[in-house]
Design a protein around this motif. Structure first.
Motif, short mmCIF file in Angstrom:
data_model
loop_
_atom_site.label_atom_id
_atom_site.label_comp_id
_atom_site.label_asym_id
_atom_site.label_seq_id
_atom_site.Cartn_x
_atom_site.Cartn_y
_atom_site.Cartn_z
N ARG A 234 0.80 -1.23 0.10
CA ARG A 234 0.00 0.03 -0.10
C ARG A 234 0.85 1.19 0.12
O ARG A 234 1.88 1.36 0.46
N ILE A 235 0.34 2.14 -0.74
CA ILE A 235 1.15 3.53 -0.65
C ILE A 235 0.03 4.61 -0.43
O ILE A 235 -1.04 4.61 -0.68
N ASP A 236 0.57 5.49 0.53
CA ASP A 236 -0.48 6.39 1.18
C ASP A 236 -0.54 7.48 0.35
O ASP A 236 -0.56 8.79 0.86
N LYS A 237 -1.16 7.22 -1.00
CA LYS A 237 -1.53 8.51 -1.63
C LYS A 237 -2.66 7.94 -2.39
O LYS A 237 -3.00 6.84 -2.69
N LEU A 238 -3.74 9.01 -3.10
CA LEU A 238 -4.70 8.47 -3.80
C LEU A 238 -3.95 8.23 -5.51
O LEU A 238 -2.98 8.87 -5.74
N GLN A 239 -4.73 7.85 -6.28
CA GLN A 239 -4.37 7.94 -7.58
C GLN A 239 -4.10 9.27 -8.49
O GLN A 239 -3.30 9.23 -9.50
N GLY B 27 -7.25 1.08 -5.88
CA GLY B 27 -7.25 2.48 -5.73
C GLY B 27 -8.30 3.30 -6.38
O GLY B 27 -8.57 4.33 -5.67
N GLU C 58 -10.56 3.28 -3.37
CA GLU C 58 -10.04 4.47 -2.34
C GLU C 58 -10.54 5.90 -2.97
O GLU C 58 -10.85 6.65 -2.07
N PRO D 129 0.69 5.62 -11.28
CA PRO D 129 0.69 6.78 -11.42
C PRO D 129 1.25 7.78 -10.07
O PRO D 129 1.25 7.24 -9.21
N GLU D 130 1.77 8.76 -10.53
CA GLU D 130 2.23 9.82 -9.39
C GLU D 130 1.31 9.91 -8.38
O GLU D 130 1.65 9.83 -6.95
N GLY D 131 0.12 10.30 -8.62
CA GLY D 131 -0.78 10.25 -7.57
C GLY D 131 -1.12 11.62 -6.69
O GLY D 131 -0.07 12.73 -7.13
N ILE E 32 -3.92 12.40 0.05
CA ILE E 32 -4.88 12.05 0.57
C ILE E 32 -5.53 13.17 1.73
O ILE E 32 -4.67 13.49 2.29
N HIS E 33 -6.59 13.53 1.53
CA HIS E 33 -7.09 14.69 2.36
C HIS E 33 -7.08 14.22 3.95
O HIS E 33 -7.46 13.17 4.15
N MET F 141 -3.31 4.17 -2.81
CA MET F 141 -2.70 3.11 -4.15
C MET F 141 -2.27 2.05 -3.65
O MET F 141 -1.77 1.90 -2.28
N PHE G 239 -10.20 4.52 4.69
CA PHE G 239 -10.60 5.75 3.96
C PHE G 239 -11.40 6.86 4.72
O PHE G 239 -11.24 7.81 4.25
N ASP H 26 5.45 4.10 3.09
CA ASP H 26 4.82 4.73 4.41
C ASP H 26 4.52 3.99 5.53
O ASP H 26 5.04 3.04 5.65
#
Lengths: 307, 307, 307, 307, 307, 307
Positions: free
Chosen positions: E4-9, E72, E75, E271-273, E276-277, F1, F48, F241
Motif C-alpha cells: 500500500r502507498i499512502d496516496k490517491l491515484q 485505488g 479508495e 501513477p504519481e498520484g 489524501i485529504h 494506492m 478511507f 509509508d
C-alpha cells in the motif's frame, strides 16, 4: 399482455425415483445467476423499459418475443424440480410409510435444501442450487441498447455454461432432458443476441460462439432437437405481433458452423410442446392435504358442472 | 407455455411532467410485498407446483389463468413507473439542457431512488418503493391447497390496501389510472379466491370483502371499469385452456353487494387493451444511446426489409 | 418464559406534528446495526445458547435479565416511530382532507421511507433508517463467554453513539425523550458488560467508558433519569429469577466518574413506566379501517362482556 | 414492558446423541417463513402499531398477550436447536477426542449448516433450515385490523404445516416433543385468530380448521397436552393486563370438533413450564472457553457472594 | 500479496460545502452494480480462481494487475464520498452549532441516506446510491476464460455508463474530478478487456467502443488526463510481476479512433498520484471523538517517538 | 494506492484429493462474519474514512498497513478454497471420466455448496461456509476512534475462534496450513489493536488475550511460524509509508506471555511468501474451456512476444 397454454414447451419423462438433490441442482437453472428467472426478468424489464420502440422496432420485438419463450423455460425448469423432488407419479398410499408419527420423512433432514420439503412440500422456488433467492441484482436494464444487448449475449453464454455443468451432474432422464432442451433453446438466444449486436455495431460477435467451446452434438439429449432444426428456429410466441424479428433472425442468416447447417427461420406461433405431469399429491406432506378425498369430490362435481 | 401480445391491458394517459417520486411510489405496486411481482410469482409457482392437478382441475385452472393476467399487471405497473420517471413523450432535444458537462441531471441527486436514474436510466425494476428487491420470501407455495388459496385471498386484500394508499399519493393521471384499473382487477381476484375457498371449505369468506372496507365506486378512476362490468369478469387469457374456471367464477355467483350488481362471467380471451407508449429516449441519459441516429437508420432498414 | 405488562418503560410525550422523517431517523435505533433489535436478539440468543449455565450463573443471569429490558426498548422505540409517523392524537376527521380521491397523502411520495406509509400505514418495522431489514448478521452468539461479552460491551458503546447522533437530529419532544431515556439505560448496559468482563478477565475495561467520550449530563433529556439514579440501577425484570446479577452489578461497585456518584443497585421488578399512547386510527389510511364504526361497536360490546 | 422467568414453557427431554441435521430441521420452526421468529415479530409489531387501542381493546389484548407466549416459543425452539447441535449433557472430557490438532470436528464439514458449528458453536440462530436469515419480509403490520388478523390466521395455519413436516423428519425425542408442544399451542393461536375474525366480520372462518386437515390426536406427542386441555386454554402471560381477551377466547366458545371437547378458557398467568437444560460446554469448541476452570471458580465465588 | 502507498491515484479538490446527497450519488460508483467494489472483486476473485495460469500468463497478468488499480479506485471513490459527506476541511469549532442538545444535525433527517450520518458519521460504505449493500451477486468468476473476459468487458461498459450519469448530477468539483478520472481509467480497462477478447477469439469487439457512444473529449474533467495520454496507458502496479500484459496492451495496438491518437503503453509502477485529504473530525459527530484533545496529544507523542 | 506481487504470503501444500466440503468449510474464513473479507473491508473503509489523520498518524497508519496484509489473507484463503474444490494439480485428462454425457460430476449434487461447482467451477467466492454472501453488515466504520479500534480487537478475537474451529474440521494439509498461518497472523492483529487501545485509553485490554484461551503452541501448524518469530512481527507492506506504526507495535512492547518471548518488531516490506499454484484447468468443467488448446497456443505466442 400475455396468454397461457396448458402445456410444457417439450415433453419430459417422469422421474424413476425421488431425488431431491437432483432437484436442488436443477434449481440453479431456475433461480441461479444465469438461470431462467434471470433470463426472463432481464428481457421482461428490458422490454417494458425499452426506449424509442417505434424507431428500434426489430430490436424491441426480439427482446419482447424471447421473453415469452423464457416464461415457458421457467415453467419447464420448475416442473423438473417439482417432479424430481416428488418422485414417480404414484398414488400417495404407494409412496411408503403412511404413519405421520413414524418419521416417514426422516431422510429429508439430510437433503441439501431441507426447506424445499419443509416449506414448499417439494415445490420449485425462485432460488439457486444453494437455496438463495433470485433477486433484482441479476437484472440489467440500463436503457442503453448496446449495453443491454451485450448483457443478454453474455447472460446466454453463462446460461449455456450453467446448463452444461448441471447436465454433467444428472444421472436420471427428467433432468437430463430438460438440460438438453434448454441448451438448444438457450444457444438459439445467444445466437440471436449476437446477430442483433452485429446488425447494430458491425462486430461479428457471433464468432465467439459456442461459448463454452462445445458443440451441442456432443450431448445426446440435444440430438433430436438439432435434428428437428430447433437450433435454426425462433418462435414468434404471439398471435399477431413481433414480426419484425425476421429482419434479425432470418433474412439469409445461417446456423453456426458446428451445428447442423441451414437457414435461420422466424416461425409463427410456438412449439407443439408436451404434457404437464399430474404431480400426484402426498397426504403425508399434506399436499394437497391430509384428507383430500372430499376436496377431490367437490372438484369433480364442479368440473362436471363446468363442461 | 405463454404467448405475448404487444398491448397493455388498458389504455393509460401519458404523464404531463417527469415525476420520479411518483414513479418510486408506483414501484410499491410492482415490487412491494403485495405488489404485482408477488401476485404473479405466487400464482406462477403455485401453478407449477400444483398437486393432483387432474383431480382438482377447476382450482388449478383458476390459479393458472389468473397468472396470465398478472403478467399483464406487472407490465402495466412497469410501464407506469418508466413513464413517470421519463416524463412526457417529447424528442430528446426538447427535454432541456443537452450539455452533459453542465450537470443536466443535478435534480436526480435528490429524488427518492437515485439509482432508478443512475443504474436504470428511469426504467422500472422489481423493487419496492424503498428500493428493496423483490425476493422469494414473498412467495407462498406450500402444496397444501387450502393454505395456498387462503394466502392468495389475503394477498389480494393486501394488494387492495397498497393500491388504495398509492392512489392517495398520486396527483397526476398516469399513476391514478393504473391504480384505478388494478384496483378493479385485484378486487376481482380477491373475490375469485374467496369463492374458491368457499367451494372447498364451505366458509363464506367472501363476506370479508371488501377489505379494506371501501367500495370502489368512491374512486373516480374505477368508475368506467365498474360501468363496463369489469368487476364481474374473469378472462381466460388462453386460446383453449382453463375453461373449468367457470365452475368457480360464474355458475350463478353474483357481484359483491357494494358493487354494481350482476352475474359473474368467465370470458374467453383477454381485454381489448391499450397501446404501449413509445417511451422516447433521452440522449443525455444514453438511452438508447448518445448518438442513436445510426442505430435508428439501421433499424429502419431492417424493419422495412422485414415487412 | 416471558410475561408482558401493558405499559412503556417510561412516559413519552405525544408529538405535536406528523413527522415521518423523524420517525425514519428513529428507525435507526430500532433496526439499525446498533439498534434495539440488535441488542435484544444478541442477548436473547446468547441466553438461549449459553453454555454451562449452572457454573456461570451470574453471567448467564446478567445476559438473561438484560434481555427482558431490551424487549421494552424495542417497544419504546417502535412506539416512538409509530407516533411520529402518525402525528398528534386527534380523531381521523380532524386529520385533514378526508376525500380519498383528492390525493390526501400526496406528501407521502417525498418522505424518506415511503413504504412506511404505503405498506405499514405508519407503523414501525424492524429496519434501519435507510429502510433495510434487520437480520441475523447483527447477532453474535459464539458460545465463547469472553467473546460474547466483549461483543456486548462494544455493541452498547455503538448504541450510545447511534443514540447520540439520532438525538442530534431531533427537534421535537417525542424522539428526544426516547433518545434521552435509552441513552441512560444503554449506558447502564455498557457499564454492566464492562463489569462482567472485568470480573472474569481482570481487565478494567470500564475505564473506556464513556465511549463516545461525553457525559450524559450534557443531554438535558437525560437529566431527570440521572437525578433519579437510573444510571446506577439494573432491574431484575423477573418475578423470582436472576438474583445472582447482584454479584456483578452491586456488591460495592459504584457509578462511573462523570455520572452522579453512588453505589450500583440491582433492583427487584421493573421501572414504574408510562402509558402506551392510543395511536388514533386514520380512516383514509384504512387504519384500523375505512369504516371502523361497526368494529368499534363490536369491540365495545365484547369489552363490556369481558369485565 | 416484559418480565422474564427462568423456565421453558414445557419440559423437554435431553437428546440421546448429537444430531446437527435434526437441529438444522428444527431451525425451520425458529427462523423459517412460518417459524416462531415470524409469529413473534408479527404480533410484537402489530401490538406496537395497533391503531385505536382504546376502542378495540379485546383485539389489541389478544395480539399483545399472544406475543408474550411467542417469546417462550422461540426460547423453546432455540433450546431444542442448541441441544440437538450439542448432544447429550455430558462433561467435555467425555465428548470424544480432546486433541484440537487431531481434527476432532471433522464431521462438521458434512453437516447441512456448517456455520452453526463454525460461527455459533452449535447455538441457535434466527435463520431457516436452509441457513437463511429471518428478516422483515416475514412481518405484516398494515394497521388494517382485518388484514392483520387474516394474516395471523394464515400464518398460524402455515405454522401448523411447518411443524407437522418438521415432526415427520424427527426420530429423536427432543425435537419431537418440541414439535408436539408447539403444534398444540400454535393450533390454539390459529383458533384464537379465527374467533377474532369471526367476531369482527361474522365469517365462520374457524370452520377452515384444522388446516392442514389433520387432528392432533394423531400425533402421540400432542396427546398429553390434549389430555390436559391445553388446546382449550390461552394464558394471560401478564400480572395484571389483557383481561379483555376472555371476550374472544372464552365466553361460551368451545373446542374444535376434532379435539377433546370443552369450553375455551382464558387463564391467568402462564403454564408451569419445565427446566432449562444446562447445555454443558465443550472446551474443544471453546464454549465457554478452552480453559474454563478459572472462569468457573470466579463465577462460583461471585455466586456465593450474591446469595 | 499487496503493498500500500499512502496516496490517491490522482489529486482531487476539497469540497466547498457539505453535500450528503452528492456523496450518496457517488456511492453508486463505489457500491452499485457497476461500481468499483464490483470491478475490484470480479478481478480479484477471477485472479484467485484463474485456471491454467502458467499456460495463459498474459491473460492472468492482465486481470491480476488491473485488480491492483481497482483497489485505488475504491479508495478514490470512498475518499470522495467521505469528503462530500463531511464538507470543507475546517476545524470542528467552525462547523456550526456546537451544542449537542440543540439539534445541530437536524438536516440529516432529510438527506437521502440518513444512515450515512447516523451509523457511519459520514464515512463511505460498500453500498449503492440507494443504500443497498454490495454483495456477491455482482461477482462473476466462472473459470471459463471467454465468459469471464466477456463479463469484464460488459462490466466496464456499464461502469462508463454509471460514471457518465453520476457525473451529470454533479455540480461541485470533488465529485466531478473523480468521475472524470475514473471515466478515463475505466475506458482503458474496457479497451484492455476488448483487446484480450480479440486476441483469444479473433472478434474485433473493441469496435463496440465507446459504449455508451460518447467520446471523453466532451467531458472537460477528462481533458487533462487525455492530454497526458492516460487513455493509452496501463500501469503494472507491481514491483516485478505481470510484465506479460504488454503482449495484449502494447505490441503495436493504438488508441481508439475518437481519442487522442498514439500507441498503447504498458508502464512500470503506478501513477504519481495525489494527496489524501485530512478529513478533519467533527466533535459533534464524535469523530474521532467528543473530546479528542487527549487523543491528539497521545498520538503526537507516539508519533514523535516513532521518527 | 496499492501494488500487487505475484506470490502468496506463505507456501501452502497442494491438496492430495478433491474435497469440496473442506473447501466449503474454508469459505467461512473467507466470507463468514469474522472472515478475511470482513477484516479487510473493516480496515479498508476505516482507513478511507479516518478522521483527523494528521493528528492521529500512528493509529491511522496501523489500520492502513494492516489492510494491505489482509488483502493477502483473502488471497490465501481464496487460493485454499479453489485448490480444495479442484483437487490435485494434474492434467485434465487424468481427472477421471472425460465424457460430458456420462454424468462425470454426479457427485457434485451432494456437496454442501453445489453452486460452487455449478456457477463458479470450483472457484472461491465472498461467501460463508453456508453459502451466504458477505455484505456491508459486517463492516464497522463509525468514525469514532475508540469504537472502531474496539470493534477491530473484537473482530480479530472472533477470527481466532473461527480459524480454530475450521482447523478442527480439517484433515488435509492445504487447509490446515492456511489455518495455522492465519491463526498466527490474526493473533498479531488482535495484539496490535489491543496495544493501540491501551495507548489511547490506558486500559490493558491485551490481557484479555488469548481469546479463546488457547496458546498457538498447541497447533502444530503454527509452530514454524512461532519459531520464526512471526508472532512478534508486523510488516509495513509499503515501499515508503506507515512508519509511525512502530510507535504502537515495537517501542519496547513484547510478545504475549504464552507465546515465545521477545520484542515486537515493525518490519519493512512483506514476508518472503510462497508460490501461487497453477490451479490446472478441467475441460469437463469448461475451465478455462472445453477445447483450450488453441487458447494455450495463442497465449504462448503472446507470452513469447512479451519477453
Amino acid at each position: 399482455m400475455f396468454m397461457r397454454i396448458d402445456k410444457l414447451q417439450t415433453e419430459i419423462p417422469a422421474p424413476k425415483k425421488q431425488d431431491p438433490n437432483a432437484g436442488a441442482a436443477l434449481q440453479e437453472l431456475l433461480g441461479g445467476k444465469y438461470g431462467e428467472m434471470s433470463t426472463l426478468h432481464n428481457y421482461l424489464f428490458q422490454s417494458f423499459n425499452f426506449r424509442s420502440k417505434s424507431k428500434l422496432r426489430p430490436f424491441y420485438s426480439l427482446v419482447a418475443s424471447i421473453t415469452a419463450e423464457e416464461l415457458g423455460h421457467i415453467e419447464l425448469a420448475s416442473n423438473g424440480v417439482a417432479m424430481l423432488n416428488n418422485g414417480p407419479d404414484k398414488p400417495a398410499h404407494e409412496k411408503g410409510n403412511q404413519d405421520v408419527s413414524d418419521a416417514p420423512y426422516k431422510d429429508m433432514q439430510d437433503i441439501r435444501l431441507a426447506a424445499s420439503f419443509l416449506s414448499n412440500g417439494g415445490g420449485a422456488m425462485p432460488m439457486s442450487s444453494n437455496g438463495l433467492s433470485w433477486n433484482m441484482d441479476f437484472v440489467t436494464t440500463t436503457g442503453n441498447l448496446i449495453q443491454d444487448l451485450l448483457h443478454n449475449f453474455h447472460l446466454e453464454c453463462g446460461a449455456r455454461l450453467h446448463k452444461l455443468r448441471v447436465y454433467e451432474t444428472m444421472t436420471e432422464d427428467t433432468g437430463r432432458e430438460i438440460c438438453g432442451y434448454l441448451l438448444v433453446r438457450g444457444s438459439v438466444h445467444a445466437h440471436a443476441y449476437a446477430l442483433a449486436l452485429k446488425k447494430i455495431t458491425g462486430v461479428a460477435i457471433e464468432q465467439m460462439l459456442p461459448t463454452p467451446n462445445i458443440n451441442l452434438s456432443r450431448i445426446p439429449e440435444c440430438q433430436k432437437y438439432l435434428n428437428e432444426g430447433s437450433h435454426r428456429r425462433l418462435y414468434r410466441f404471439s398471435p399477431d405481433d413481433y414480426k419484425e424479428v425476421s429482419a434479425i433472425w432470418g433474412n439469409g442468416e445461417v446456423a453456426l458452423p458446428g451445428d447442423p447447417p441451414g437457414e435461420l427461420e422466424f416461425v409463427d406461433g410456438h412449439p407443439e410442446g408436451g404434457r404437464i405431469h399430474d404431480l400426484m399429491g402426498d397426504t403425508r406432506a399434506f399436499t394437497p392435504d391430509y384428507h383430500p378425498e372430499e376436496m377431490f369430490e367437490i372438484a369433480t362435481k364442479l368440473y362436471e358442472h363446468s363442461r
